[in-house]
Scaffold this active site. Sequence first.
Site, PDB file in Angstrom:
ATOM      1  N   ASN A   1      31.916   7.079 -19.673  1.00  0.00           N
ATOM      2  CA  ASN A   1      32.431   7.480 -20.756  1.00  0.00           C
ATOM      3  C   ASN A   1      31.838   7.596 -22.185  1.00  0.00           C
ATOM      4  OD1 ASN A   1      34.504   5.280 -23.636  1.00  0.00           O
ATOM      5  ND2 ASN A   1      35.334   7.420 -22.375  1.00  0.00           N
ATOM      6  N   GLY A   2      31.996   8.512 -23.013  1.00  0.00           N
ATOM      7  CA  GLY A   2      31.933   8.557 -24.252  1.00  0.00           C
ATOM      8  C   GLY A   2      31.908  10.568 -24.243  1.00  0.00           C
ATOM      9  N   GLY A   3      32.056  10.874 -24.959  1.00  0.00           N
ATOM     10  CA  GLY A   3      31.512  12.284 -25.319  1.00  0.00           C
ATOM     11  C   GLY A   3      32.050  13.202 -24.192  1.00  0.00           C
TER      12      GLY A   3
ATOM     13  N   PRO B   1      41.597   3.805 -22.663  1.00  0.00           N
ATOM     14  CA  PRO B   1      42.602   3.249 -23.332  1.00  0.00           C
ATOM     15  C   PRO B   1      42.666   3.544 -24.721  1.00  0.00           C
ATOM     16  CG  PRO B   1      41.218   2.138 -22.960  1.00  0.00           C
ATOM     17  CD  PRO B   1      40.950   3.014 -22.155  1.00  0.00           C
ATOM     18  N   MET B   2      43.193   3.875 -25.843  1.00  0.00           N
ATOM     19  CA  MET B   2      43.211   4.559 -27.380  1.00  0.00           C
ATOM     20  C   MET B   2      44.335   3.698 -27.830  1.00  0.00           C
ATOM     21  SD  MET B   2      41.588   8.022 -26.995  1.00  0.00           S
ATOM     22  CE  MET B   2      42.728   8.618 -25.740  1.00  0.00           C
ATOM     23  N   MET B   3      43.721   2.821 -28.744  1.00  0.00           N
ATOM     24  CA  MET B   3      45.264   2.785 -29.305  1.00  0.00           C
ATOM     25  C   MET B   3      45.597   3.252 -30.180  1.00  0.00           C
ATOM     26  SD  MET B   3      44.873  -1.117 -29.288  1.00  0.00           S
ATOM     27  CE  MET B   3      45.739  -1.856 -30.968  1.00  0.00           C
TER      28      MET B   3
ATOM     29  N   HIS C   1      30.827   3.132 -21.807  1.00  0.00           N
ATOM     30  CA  HIS C   1      30.889   4.178 -23.529  1.00  0.00           C
ATOM     31  C   HIS C   1      29.333   4.401 -23.354  1.00  0.00           C
ATOM     32  CE1 HIS C   1      32.243   4.900 -27.407  1.00  0.00           C
ATOM     33  NE2 HIS C   1      31.448   5.848 -26.570  1.00  0.00           N
TER      34      HIS C   1
ATOM     35  N   CYS D   1      35.051  -2.447 -27.835  1.00  0.00           N
ATOM     36  CA  CYS D   1      35.916  -1.989 -29.292  1.00  0.00           C
ATOM     37  C   CYS D   1      34.416  -2.889 -30.101  1.00  0.00           C
ATOM     38  CB  CYS D   1      37.493  -2.291 -29.387  1.00  0.00           C
ATOM     39  SG  CYS D   1      38.505  -1.971 -30.767  1.00  0.00           S
TER      40      CYS D   1
ATOM     41  N   ARG E   1      39.835  10.849 -26.606  1.00  0.00           N
ATOM     42  CA  ARG E   1      39.691  12.189 -27.443  1.00  0.00           C
ATOM     43  C   ARG E   1      39.945  13.348 -27.136  1.00  0.00           C
ATOM     44  NH1 ARG E   1      35.070   9.943 -31.413  1.00  0.00           N
ATOM     45  NH2 ARG E   1      34.167   9.705 -29.168  1.00  0.00           N
TER      46      ARG E   1
END
Length: 340
Positions: free
Chosen positions: A214-216, A20-22, A174, A103, A237
């Site tokens: 999650n993460g990187g 999920p990314m705003m 994350h 978040c 990302r």
Amino acid sequence: MQQPPTLSRPGPSRRFSIAPMMEYTDRHFRYFARLISHHALLYTEMVTTGAILQGDRERFLAYSPEEQPLALQLGGSHAQDLAQCARLAEQAGYAEVNLNVGCPSDRVQNNLIGACLMAHPQLVVDAVKAMLDACSIPVTVKHRIGINGRDSYEQLVDFVGQVHEAGCESFIVHARIAILEGLSPKENREIPPLRYEVVQQLKKDFPQLEIILNGGLTDLEVMQQQMQTLDGVMVGREAYHNPWLLAQVDQRLYDDDHPVPSRIEVLQALRPYIAEHIARGGVMHHVTRHILGLFQGLPGARHFRRQLSTEIHRTEQPLAFYDQLVEDMAERIRPQDCSL
Ligand SMILES: Cc1cc2nc3c(=O)[nH]c(=O)nc-3n(C[C@H](O)[C@H](O)[C@H](O)COP(=O)(O)O)c2cc1C
């Protein structure tokens, strides 16, 4: 690959998901991503309970059926509000509802939303229980490996243990802590070091839980390695900025050999969606702003990006502009790249 544990509410496969990314993972991006991978689980941007319960509910819950499997991410800490939103998520057809406990933004901390909830496990426990009671779709939690002042492994185990006892079986972790004072949300995604070994240890200590890393993550090789022992990966990302990564997901992570469309075919398949969006009074840029990275690493990538970020604003005939750009790109990339 790791066999996922048996869950009481199995829901969609979480082997590969887009985070999920705003501002990024709105319905337009999700529609585009789905044209490339059939299987990736998609998440909405975080939607606060207040937005759903007091705002324009229909708009906040709207999606295209093609986006499925799709999970709704909620931001909030009030158990009854979250429960009501979980019920609405199920009624709207979402495959999963996820609670944001990761978040770090100041704006959300003031309302006890996001990573600050890791300091209040009881609130998360109450929320998860109420959400599970209110719906029959899976309820998952996305969190960090800790927050400043509460970053020991024992505290992480205590958090996950309590939330598991409340009934949550799937945790998206994350793999860095969040520092709640002094770092911007962006810095909080870059500065605290990634610690995949902590997530691996968590899976060892809770083999009955579904643990998603999650993460990187940017490289499918690394993801596959991690999935020797973990149940899935969530990519943020990289999936947004380099969406062609998704072209290999179905084959490499789901053993599904269906033919993958070329980039040009993806653009062609997106066209009717754009046309419909415009016909409903929408602006083409709201869709195409999400596809700038499609040609990353190929000849013409800069041209594509520039056309869609700058030149697009000068045109009065957006669809003709789009068609021309697709033609340009088909000519610019070598034929063998079309099929990559
Ligand atoms: C622009 C942006 C917006 C984000 N918004 C959210 C959000 O709404 N909810 C959430 O849980 N995480 C959010 N995140 C964090 C991502 O979901 C993810 O945990 C983080 O980017 C690390 O994964 P990555 O390294 O694969 O990007 C956001 C990240 C970015 C870059």
